[in-house]
Scaffold this active site. Structure first.
Site, PDB file in Angstrom:
ATOM      1  N   GLN A   1     -30.697  37.392  -6.235  1.00  0.00           N
ATOM      2  CA  GLN A   1     -29.957  37.382  -7.467  1.00  0.00           C
ATOM      3  C   GLN A   1     -30.309  35.993  -8.291  1.00  0.00           C
ATOM      4  OE1 GLN A   1     -25.728  37.519  -8.030  1.00  0.00           O
ATOM      5  NE2 GLN A   1     -26.031  39.796  -8.813  1.00  0.00           N
TER       6      GLN A   1
ATOM      7  N   CYS B   1     -20.611  34.333  -6.840  1.00  0.00           N
ATOM      8  CA  CYS B   1     -19.328  33.703  -7.805  1.00  0.00           C
ATOM      9  C   CYS B   1     -18.492  32.761  -6.843  1.00  0.00           C
ATOM     10  CB  CYS B   1     -18.678  34.800  -8.512  1.00  0.00           C
ATOM     11  SG  CYS B   1     -19.372  36.368  -8.360  1.00  0.00           S
TER      12      CYS B   1
ATOM     13  N   ASP C   1     -28.650  34.117 -10.548  1.00  0.00           N
ATOM     14  CA  ASP C   1     -27.490  34.361 -10.944  1.00  0.00           C
ATOM     15  C   ASP C   1     -27.082  32.929 -11.917  1.00  0.00           C
ATOM     16  OD1 ASP C   1     -24.855  35.269 -11.315  1.00  0.00           O
ATOM     17  OD2 ASP C   1     -24.333  35.283  -8.826  1.00  0.00           O
TER      18      ASP C   1
ATOM     19  N   HIS D   1     -20.271  35.163 -15.875  1.00  0.00           N
ATOM     20  CA  HIS D   1     -21.303  35.509 -14.960  1.00  0.00           C
ATOM     21  C   HIS D   1     -22.486  36.259 -15.600  1.00  0.00           C
ATOM     22  CE1 HIS D   1     -17.904  36.172 -11.744  1.00  0.00           C
ATOM     23  NE2 HIS D   1     -17.139  36.090 -12.933  1.00  0.00           N
TER      24      HIS D   1
ATOM     25  N   ARG E   1     -25.676  42.923   1.198  1.00  0.00           N
ATOM     26  CA  ARG E   1     -24.576  43.969   0.847  1.00  0.00           C
ATOM     27  C   ARG E   1     -24.902  45.388   1.788  1.00  0.00           C
ATOM     28  NH1 ARG E   1     -23.905  43.559  -5.873  1.00  0.00           N
ATOM     29  NH2 ARG E   1     -23.684  41.691  -5.925  1.00  0.00           N
TER      30      ARG E   1
ATOM     31  N   HIS F   1     -23.431  30.863 -13.473  1.00  0.00           N
ATOM     32  CA  HIS F   1     -22.037  30.903 -13.661  1.00  0.00           C
ATOM     33  C   HIS F   1     -21.906  29.798 -14.980  1.00  0.00           C
ATOM     34  CE1 HIS F   1     -22.016  33.249  -9.936  1.00  0.00           C
ATOM     35  NE2 HIS F   1     -21.041  33.784 -10.644  1.00  0.00           N
TER      36      HIS F   1
ATOM     37  N   LYS G   1     -17.700  42.687 -21.338  1.00  0.00           N
ATOM     38  CA  LYS G   1     -19.056  42.413 -20.962  1.00  0.00           C
ATOM     39  C   LYS G   1     -20.084  42.849 -21.852  1.00  0.00           C
ATOM     40  CE  LYS G   1     -19.588  46.151 -17.957  1.00  0.00           C
ATOM     41  NZ  LYS G   1     -20.070  46.848 -16.856  1.00  0.00           N
TER      42      LYS G   1
END
Length: 594
Positions: A333, A286, A335, A463, A315, A337, A416
């Site tokens: 991921q 992000c 992902d 996100h 992570r 945005h 969310k």
RNA sequence: GCCGGCGUAGCUCAGAGGUAGAGCAGCCGAUUCGUAAUCGGCAGGUCGUCGGUUCGACUCCGACCGCCGGCUCCA
């Protein structure tokens, strides 16, 4: 998700388990187990023992852990208690009296629970000589417990808190009938057979090595699955106005200080030092996507901006939490945005929900939705929160999608939608998330666009991920399909099996045709008998086997055999290719052949 | 990270204070085969790593690493 404390010790509510037959039976089973344990192991202290999904557990304080042999003895004793058919008897008494009662018995955990209760009067349940603090309900007598089995023992913290004592937990399962129990035990066995760690090795999809715990090595065959998922994902996103970006993996710590990760997430980040600067492997995409946003001044006409990124993240998960592809330290991921104006939220969310339905539908998954709303500690403009929650709810409602509301469960920076699916064994997986962000990216990174009135305004961010991570998703798919992937995903789609070496030349011409048609095909030209080649192709879960011998070479055909099926007889090669390429390009779940 | 279990050949597993074995897979040879395993031979392991005890350790002890089941956490 209820934590230990709220599950066991709700401030309100009358019962310790849902007053439905199965949870009640399981709750009673945990009491019967506690009775058996206290009889067989005097001096053991009782903590708590609730019904859970598919079973029950009870936590005991004891120096020694329970061994498998102990479990057998406990289970045998439980059967005796069930046979004795003691009635469950409820007694009520003042709380102070209950505290005295348990204090005398040295049941320190029960005393702690009682001290935390607000009620004046509490209830005990007694069966035979065994008494436990409990609000019920229970089955009428211990004889109702007929179909059960103890499964495992492990450590568990008192009240789920790692700073508190480690207790010994025993898990069991209980059902109304023998048949239901057998079926459940079969499901557990089947889950073991489908374990992606086992199938990943056998099908040569991926492997792990202790040189990099928690990070998969993708083998060539697994990489094909990965690439097909990626290809599908790109097709879908390219067609919907997403713009793919790629941002650095190794990033200066300054960025994480700016984003707030340094303060809240540092213990999960891998750090690297170079030239007296501290860098981190990115744990999230992000913050960096905002740099793409800020690359130049944005107009209201530019919005929405949908930046997609297949980012490789690291992570530092605690070592004890790693588990195959389901919990890794390095993952990819899917992902994106989305930066938009508040008035564009609903349309953008609708777009994401459509992608969820399209992609999940392709695998036969039926997504279920939940909406998490504003928590007490929320930040940001209340009016914007209101607008955001309405947009999420409207997007779901207009598509006639039922959803569960989780009031107050949203993040402090935005509401969310979570998406959950169930696999063939009925196991639930949380995959996609559509997380609105009214604060973090927009405020911390001071994002702006120039509106029609010439003034700078703040966009909102969304996100979102669909697969979640490729690693976990491939793990789930492997278990869901038991390794028998739909043809479009199968690492090898067709294997050509010559009857003998005399037919290898024809087999090779078939192979060439398949490959020119874009199919992933192999030729098994080893000097083995047909049965052996079939067995191997079958074990490798290859969707189509083409047997070629004298007859086929003469007629220009192939003899078709489906994975897991029988001989389907001869088919012209042209027709086979046409059917299968159509199946693949449609990403079909079903074979048009057999 | 915590509790418990485990770590012997690529895989599945046996063995044991005197220095390691099977099946499958692999390689070589024979076989030329019609829908889930053809036969024979060969090769393959500093018994997770490091340290200690011992005349001697793969075996006993300790630490560490990794894996598995949970707890906590989570895409």
């Amino acid at each position: 998700m209820a934590n230990e404390t709220s599950r066991e010790l709700p401030v309100e509510g009358e019962f310790d388990c849902p007053p439905e037959p199965l949870p009640t039976l399981r709750h009673s089973a945990s009491h019967i187990m506690a009775q058996a344990v206290t009889e067989l192991f005097p001096g053991v202290r009782l903590a708590i023992g609730p019904a859970i999904e598919d079973g029950f557990y009870y936590d005991f304080a004891r120096d020694e852990p329970f061994t498998p042999e102990d479990l057998e003895r406990i289970e045998a004793r439980m059967r005796e208690i069930a046979k004795a058919d003691y009635p469950f008897v409820r007694e009520e008494l003042p709380r102070a009296e209950a505290i005295r009662f348990f204090q005398e018995r040295g049941e320190v955990f029960k005393v702690e629970i009682l001290n935390g209760l607000a009620a004046d009067r509490v209830s005990l349940y007694r069966q035979g000589d065994f008494v436990d603090l409990c609000r019920g309900p229970h089955v009428p007598s211990t004889g109702h417990l007929k179909a059960f089995k103890l499964l495992s023992a492990s450590g568990a913290y008192w009240r789920g808190d790692e700073r508190r004592p480690m207790l010994q937990r025993i898990y069991g399962t209980a059902w109304r009938t023998r048949e239901e129990l057998e079926q459940h035990l079969w499901r557990l066995e089947e889950a073991k057979r489908r374990d992606h760690r086992k199938l990943g090795r056998e099908l040569q999809l991926f492997t792990f090595h202790d040189v990099s715990p928690g990070a998969p090595f993708w083998l060539p065959k697994g990489m094909i699955v990965f690439r097909e998922l990626e290809r599908f994902w790109r097709e879908v996103h390219d067609a919907r106005g997403y713009l793919e970006i790629s941002t650095p993996i190794l990033v200066n710590k300054r960025l994480w200080e700016e984003s707030g990760h340094w303060e809240h997430y540092r213990e999960n980040m891998f750090l690297v030092e170079a030239e007296e600067q501290v860098f981190s492997l990115k744990p999230m995409n992000c913050p960096e996507s905002t740099y793409v946003y800020r690359h130049h001044l944005r107009s209201y006409r530019d919005l929405p901006l949908r930046f997609a990124e297949l980012g490789r993240l690291h992570r530092n998960e605690r070592s004890g939490t790693l588990a195959g592809m389901f919990r890794v330290r390095q993952f990819t991921q899917d992902d994106a945005h989305i930066y938009c104006r508040p008035d564009q939220l609903e349309a953008e969310i609708t777009g994401v929900i459509e992608i969820v339905q399209l992609i999940y539908g392709t695998f036969g998954f039926e997504p279920r939705f939940s909406l998490s709303t504003r928590p007490a500690k929320a930040m940001g403009d209340p009016a914007l929160w209101e607008q955001a929650e309405t947009a999420l709810a409207e997007a779901l409602r207009k598509r006639d999608l039922p959803y569960e509301v989780r009031a107050g469960e949203g993040a402090f920076y935005g509401p969310k939608i979570d998406v959950v699916i169930s696999d063939v064994l009925g196991r639930a997986w949380q995959l996609a998330t559509i997380q609105l962000d009214l604060v973090m990216l927009p405020e911390r990174f001071a994002l702006e666009y120039i509106d029609a009135d010439g003034k700078a305004k703040r966009p909102v961010a969304i996100h979102r991920a669909i697969y979640g991570s490729f690693e976990r998703f491939v793990g789930i798919l492997t278990e869901h399909f038991a390794g028998a992937f739909p043809t479009w995903l199968a690492p090898v789609q067709v294997r050509v099996l010559p009857v003998s070496e005399r037919h290898v030349a024809y087999g090779r011409s078939v192979l060439d045709r398949l490959r020119s048609a874009g199919l992933r095909a192999e030729l098994d030209e080893r000097s083995e008998k047909l049965g052996y080649k079939i067995r191997e192709a079958q074990l490798q879960k290859v969707p189509y086997m083409l047997v070629v011998g004298e007859r086929e070479a003469q007629a220009g055909t192939v003899s078709l055999r489906r994975r897991g099926g029988d001989d389907l007889g001869q088919i012209p090669l042209d027709r086979f290719i046409a059917e299968v390429t159509a199946e693949v390009s449609a990403r079909s779940m079903k074979s048009p052949l057999g």
